[in-house]
Design a protein around this motif. Structure first.
Motif, mmCIF file in Angstrom:
data_model
loop_
_atom_site.group_PDB
_atom_site.id
_atom_site.type_symbol
_atom_site.label_atom_id
_atom_site.label_comp_id
_atom_site.label_asym_id
_atom_site.label_seq_id
_atom_site.Cartn_x
_atom_site.Cartn_y
_atom_site.Cartn_z
ATOM 1 N N ILE A 18 0.863 -1.184 0.000
ATOM 2 C CA ILE A 18 0.000 0.000 0.000
ATOM 3 C C ILE A 18 0.897 1.231 0.000
ATOM 4 C CG2 ILE A 18 -1.814 1.293 1.164
ATOM 5 C CD1 ILE A 18 -1.477 -2.302 2.083
ATOM 6 N N ILE A 19 0.742 2.062 -1.016
ATOM 7 C CA ILE A 19 1.517 3.300 -1.168
ATOM 8 C C ILE A 19 0.531 4.454 -1.008
ATOM 9 C CG2 ILE A 19 3.011 4.649 -2.685
ATOM 10 C CD1 ILE A 19 3.682 1.980 -4.128
ATOM 11 N N VAL A 57 -1.697 -1.235 -3.916
ATOM 12 C CA VAL A 57 -2.849 -0.343 -3.775
ATOM 13 C C VAL A 57 -2.318 1.064 -3.525
ATOM 14 C CG1 VAL A 57 -4.957 0.180 -2.511
ATOM 15 C CG2 VAL A 57 -4.235 -2.208 -2.799
ATOM 16 N N PRO A 58 -2.414 1.974 -4.491
ATOM 17 C CA PRO A 58 -2.010 3.362 -4.248
ATOM 18 C C PRO A 58 -3.176 4.193 -3.737
ATOM 19 C CG PRO A 58 -2.402 3.039 -6.584
ATOM 20 C CD PRO A 58 -2.738 1.740 -5.909
ATOM 21 N N ARG A 59 -2.910 5.028 -2.735
ATOM 22 C CA ARG A 59 -3.911 5.962 -2.232
ATOM 23 C C ARG A 59 -3.261 7.321 -2.125
ATOM 24 N NH1 ARG A 59 -7.838 3.987 2.520
ATOM 25 N NH2 ARG A 59 -8.594 6.067 2.022
ATOM 26 N N GLY A 60 -3.666 8.213 -3.005
ATOM 27 C CA GLY A 60 -3.076 9.541 -2.974
ATOM 28 C C GLY A 60 -3.486 10.346 -4.188
ATOM 29 N N LEU A 70 0.798 10.491 -8.006
ATOM 30 C CA LEU A 70 1.211 9.228 -7.404
ATOM 31 C C LEU A 70 0.568 8.048 -8.129
ATOM 32 C CD1 LEU A 70 2.373 7.353 -5.189
ATOM 33 C CD2 LEU A 70 0.308 7.829 -3.875
ATOM 34 N N VAL A 71 -0.748 8.110 -8.304
ATOM 35 C CA VAL A 71 -1.450 6.975 -8.904
ATOM 36 C C VAL A 71 -1.017 6.769 -10.346
ATOM 37 C CG1 VAL A 71 -3.704 5.982 -9.412
ATOM 38 C CG2 VAL A 71 -3.378 7.309 -7.326
ATOM 39 N N GLU A 72 -0.814 7.865 -11.094
ATOM 40 C CA GLU A 72 -0.354 7.732 -12.477
ATOM 41 C C GLU A 72 1.022 7.079 -12.530
ATOM 42 O OE1 GLU A 72 -0.647 11.673 -14.081
ATOM 43 O OE2 GLU A 72 -2.588 11.231 -15.029
ATOM 44 N N ARG A 73 1.895 7.460 -11.605
ATOM 45 C CA ARG A 73 3.220 6.838 -11.585
ATOM 46 C C ARG A 73 3.107 5.346 -11.306
ATOM 47 N NH1 ARG A 73 8.250 6.969 -7.266
ATOM 48 N NH2 ARG A 73 9.499 5.495 -8.455
ATOM 49 N N VAL A 74 2.280 4.995 -10.327
ATOM 50 C CA VAL A 74 2.122 3.588 -9.977
ATOM 51 C C VAL A 74 1.596 2.802 -11.174
ATOM 52 C CG1 VAL A 74 0.784 1.982 -8.563
ATOM 53 C CG2 VAL A 74 1.857 3.981 -7.510
ATOM 54 N N GLN A 75 0.555 3.330 -11.826
ATOM 55 C CA GLN A 75 -0.034 2.599 -12.939
ATOM 56 C C GLN A 75 0.913 2.513 -14.131
ATOM 57 O OE1 GLN A 75 -3.806 4.760 -13.281
ATOM 58 N NE2 GLN A 75 -4.842 2.994 -12.364
ATOM 59 N N PRO A 123 0.289 -6.292 -10.190
ATOM 60 C CA PRO A 123 -1.105 -5.861 -10.363
ATOM 61 C C PRO A 123 -1.463 -4.698 -9.437
ATOM 62 C CG PRO A 123 -0.984 -8.251 -10.320
ATOM 63 C CD PRO A 123 0.393 -7.744 -9.974
ATOM 64 N N VAL A 124 -2.239 -3.739 -9.971
ATOM 65 C CA VAL A 124 -2.566 -2.508 -9.252
ATOM 66 C C VAL A 124 -4.079 -2.389 -9.088
ATOM 67 C CG1 VAL A 124 -2.479 0.025 -9.324
ATOM 68 C CG2 VAL A 124 -0.518 -1.323 -10.103
ATOM 69 N N LEU A 125 -4.501 -2.037 -7.894
ATOM 70 C CA LEU A 125 -5.905 -1.739 -7.613
ATOM 71 C C LEU A 125 -5.961 -0.262 -7.252
ATOM 72 C CD1 LEU A 125 -8.709 -3.162 -7.264
ATOM 73 C CD2 LEU A 125 -8.179 -3.258 -4.827
ATOM 74 N N ALA A 126 -6.557 0.574 -8.121
ATOM 75 C CA ALA A 126 -6.388 2.017 -7.922
ATOM 76 C C ALA A 126 -7.542 2.815 -8.495
ATOM 77 C CB ALA A 126 -5.096 2.472 -8.598
ATOM 78 N N HIS A 127 -7.598 4.073 -8.078
ATOM 79 C CA HIS A 127 -8.385 5.069 -8.784
ATOM 80 C C HIS A 127 -7.515 6.294 -8.981
ATOM 81 C CE1 HIS A 127 -9.165 6.831 -4.706
ATOM 82 N NE2 HIS A 127 -9.178 7.960 -5.390
ATOM 83 N N LEU A 128 -7.808 7.053 -10.022
ATOM 84 C CA LEU A 128 -7.024 8.251 -10.289
ATOM 85 C C LEU A 128 -7.567 9.453 -9.516
ATOM 86 C CD1 LEU A 128 -6.109 8.078 -14.075
ATOM 87 C CD2 LEU A 128 -4.541 8.189 -12.146
#
Length: 425
Positions: free
Chosen positions: A131-132, A212-215, A219-224, A230-235
């Protein structure tokens, strides 16, 4: 800096590998423990957070002071700040997760084939989850509790804004786990703020099972972009509230104010208000928002309603303000509102306010977002409010889990096949 961080400071890949291996070893123990043991350990973790409240709040005060010196916005300071009431909420959230039904071992489906093979799909933990996240220290406890309850280990990497808070919370949490007989390494935190450690997490395929990125968006764009895991995220949480012509005016005003201003810095906050051209007295909703301290950036029709409105730019419709700012537009009806949402929504949460049930059902059916609401504030877009105890994030994609991700979203499944000696022709 811990001994592990010091020994690996110049080799973040090795640091993450060492942490991941320790986490995976702990997860192998965790997945064999009973549901009752995991729940009991979480109750002890919550008690330890309460017992250590003075130390946790002192650590948080350091982070808040540093954040103010750095010029963080009021909304970001609000996301960062803990007090006795909020910390009690964090502890209560851990207890709520402990008391939730355990999804692990649930039989999703079962069948018997004509050849006599008995098949079943059974929920199992995912494994080690990374989790980031950024400035909200409650994520440390929420993510740790959810992962442990579902039999997963967690590797946490919090933001520099909350570094003292995160370490204090995790220290108490781990002490509770160990008191309950679970391995402390079931939940670890990356002991350095070196950004290279994030890159090492993103490429730790085979060691970390899901990220799982939360921020924020960057941040989320970098993670994706960079992840090999595998990534579970929202932008973004670009959430809309559409006030239909048949909306109750008082309800529309109250929902708009709450959706924007209750906590402007959370991802469930309204960012765009759409008002039907036939709605009576739209100026009252706009004026109520401005009077409550919200800046309104409107299209030409909204600007004519109140001289305190500033013109909206093209970028405003795609901006997650996370502050007391809202974009607003007048739309011709349901189809126009749906078209605007389709162009600009981030598929997080979208709301209609109306007393016309047929229109409401059309909106609920036609808006393709993770959460769609009727006559309720978008601030309810939260795992706790949905009865999930807590959430590890709100997923806006289409795979695996969508909306508030809690225990079930932190499991996968395996097939169990039971035979009586069958061989395949």
């Amino acid at each position: 800096m811990t001994a592990l961080a010091a020994s690996s400071a110049e080799n973040p890949v090795q640091l993450i590998a060492d942490l991941a291996k320790a986490g995976r070893a702990a997860q192998r123990i965790l997945r064999e423990t009973s549901s009752e043991a995991r729940a009991a350990a979480l109750i002890l973790a919550a008690k330890r957070l309460r017992a250590d409240s003075s130390a946790i709040l002192a650590a948080n005060a350091k982070d808040v002071g540093a954040g103010r010196e750095r010029g963080l916005s009021g909304a970001l300071i609000d996301r960062l700040m803990l007090d006795e009431a909020r910390l009690e909420g964090v502890a209560a959230g851990i207890e709520a997760v402990a008391n939730l039904p355990d999804p692990v071992g649930e039989i999703i489906s079962s069948d018997e084939r004509p050849n006599g093979l008995a098949l079943s799909r059974v929920r199992v933990p995912i494994g080690l989850i990374g989790i980031i996240y950024e400035s909200r220290p409650n994520v440390t406890a929420d993510a740790a509790a959810l992962c442990v309850r579902a039999g997963n280990a967690a590797l946490l990497r919090g933001g520099s804004e909350a570094v003292h808070s995160n370490h204090a919370i995790l220290s108490a949490f781990r002490a509770g786990l160990e008191q309950g007989g679970l391995p402390g390494d079931a939940v670890q935190i990356v002991p350095t703020q070196d950004r290279a450690a994030v890159g090492a997490m993103l490429t730790a395929a085979g060691l970390i099972d899901m990220i799982v990125p939360r921020g924020g968006k960057s941040l989320v764009e970098r993670v994706q972009t960079d992840a090999r895991v595998p990534v579970l995220a929202h932008l973004d949480g670009i959430n809309h509230t559409y006030v239909h012509r048949a909306a109750n005016p008082a309800m529309a005003r109250d929902i708009a104010i709450n959706a924007k201003l209750r906590r402007p810095g959370i991802c469930g906050a309204m960012e765009t208000l759409l008002i039907d051209a036939a709605f009576p007295r739209p100026e009252a909703v706009i004026a109520a928002l401005i009077d409550a301290g919200c800046a309104v950036r409107g299209d030409a029709a909204v600007a004519r309603l109140d001289d305190r409105v500033t013109p909206a730019s093209a970028n405003d419709w795609d901006t997650e303000y996370l502050d007391a700012v809202v974009s607003a537009a007048i739309v011709g009806g349901l189809d126009d509102a749906l078209a605007h949402i389709a162009r600009h929504s981030s598929s997080h949460t979208d709301v209609i306010v109306t007393d016309d049930d047929a229109i409401a059902e059309a909106f609920l059916s036609r808006v393709d977002s993770a959460i769609v609401m009727h006559n309720a504030s978008s601030q309810f877009a939260d795992g706790g409010e949905f009865g999930l105890g807590a959430e590890i994030g709100i997923a806006t994609g289409r795979l695996h889990a969508r909306g508030p991700v809690a225990l079930e979203g932190l499991t996968t499944y395996k097939w169990l096949v039971r035979g009586t000696g069958q061989t395949r022709p």
